[in-house]
Design an enzyme around this catalytic site. Structure first.
Site, PDB file in Angstrom:
ATOM      1  CE1 TYR A 126      -1.788  -2.010   4.441  1.00  0.00           C
ATOM      2  CE2 TYR A 126      -2.216  -0.744   6.434  1.00  0.00           C
ATOM      3  CZ  TYR A 126      -2.681  -1.427   5.327  1.00  0.00           C
ATOM      4  OH  TYR A 126      -4.018  -1.550   5.117  1.00  0.00           O
ATOM      5  CB  SER A 134      -0.837  -0.008   1.280  1.00  0.00           C
ATOM      6  OG  SER A 134      -1.434   1.252   1.469  1.00  0.00           O
TER       7      SER A 134
END
Ligand SMILES: NC(=O)c1ccc[n+]([C@@H]2O[C@H](COP(=O)([O-])OP(=O)(O)OC[C@H]3O[C@@H](n4cnc5c(N)ncnc54)[C@H](O)[C@@H]3O)[C@@H](O)[C@H]2O)c1
Length: 255
Positions: A155, A142
């Site tokens: 993440y 992402s």
């Protein structure tokens, strides 16, 4: 067709980005396994691909569970005879500031994104190494993998992709990460009211002032945009393109 004769497993392909990537790969001639927790939705994804003339198979898989991943990959090998491309895409969204993240939710998110990436990679690599044709592993990261974003601490996929790229190189296996900006999938559609609640602003303000604030043109990235990048990584012919992470986000993050 760019993926003629190739076999792909796309995790989380019953919905959103994975569903479109699987459909795009099938259109390029790949045989595609739709691996997802939600078997009914995976079946509908398969029906959609078959209706447009492609070849697909649904596989019930929980990417966080070792046996489920190994059994699912074995089922794909039994049906298709090999695996050339893995798209590790299954994911979910849990948004909290760090001090409010419970360990249970942290572990749940990490187990889908990181354990899932590890387990599916480990299950597919021997088949790619043994085939003599190499392979391509694509992780769905992402913009949050690169851009510090509040509420989105867990993440962390890029390090894994780089190691797979180094270890896989001598077998012709490449590993890359796609880092999309916001895409209107069910995951994001759920997040808009959640963030509006959390931040005490309207849903329009979440879209305009949070999600798309730093894009060059105020536009959402689309499933088509992401599938195009996945196709580039999947079909690239050499190790020249490996260990990379490509941001597709309307300029939100520029590297
Ligand atoms: N939509 C976006 O804006 C966006 C942006 C950047 C990154 N991503 C990432 O892209 C990936 C796909 O997101 P999406 O927007 O298409 O979401 P989505 O909710 O539409 O689809 C996710 C799919 O993953 C499946 N899944 C969830 N947990 C699973 C598990 N344990 N095992 C197997 N399948 C599981 C779900 O059943 C669902 O079909 C996620 O990893 C997400 O973090 C999305």
């Amino acid at each position: 067709m760019k993926l003629n004769g190739r076999t792909a497993i796309v995790t989380g392909a019953a919905s959103g980005l994975g569903r479109h990537i699987a459909w795009r790969f099938a259109r390029e001639g790949a045989r595609v396994a739709i691996a997802d927790l939600n078997l009914a939705a995976a079946d509908s994804s398969v029906a959609e691909i078959k209706a447009s003339g492609g070849q697909a198979l649904s596989v019930a898989m929980d990417v966080t569970a070792e046996k489920s991943v190994n059994d699912g990959v074995a089922a794909v090998i039994a049906a298709f005879g090999g695996i050339d491309i893995l798209v590790s895409n299954a994911g979910l969204q849990i948004v909290h500031s760090l001090e409010e993240f419970s360990l249970e939710e942290w572990k749940r998110l990490i187990s889908v994104h990181l354990d899932g990436a590890f387990l599916t990679t480990r299950a597919c690599l021997p088949h790619m190494y043994g085939s003599g044709r190499g392979g391509s592993i694509i992780y769905m990261g992402s913009v949050h993998s690169k851009e510090a974003s509040i509420l989105k601490a867990p993440y962390v996929l890029i390090g894994l992709a780089k190691v797979v790229a180094k270890e896989g190189a001598k077998h012709g296996v490449r590993a890359n990460v796609i880092c999309p900006g916001f895409v209107r999938t069910p995951l994001v559609d759920r997040q808009i009211p959640e963030q509006a609640n959390l931040l005490g602003i309207s849903e329009q303000a979440v879209i305009r002032d949070v999600m798309l604030k730093d894009t060059v043109d105020g536009q959402f990235t689309t499933v088509e945009d992401v599938a195009e990048v996945a196709l580039l990584f999947a079909s690239f012919p050499s190790n020249a393109l490996t260990g990379q992470s490509l941001v597709v986000s309307h300029g939100w993050h520029m590297q």
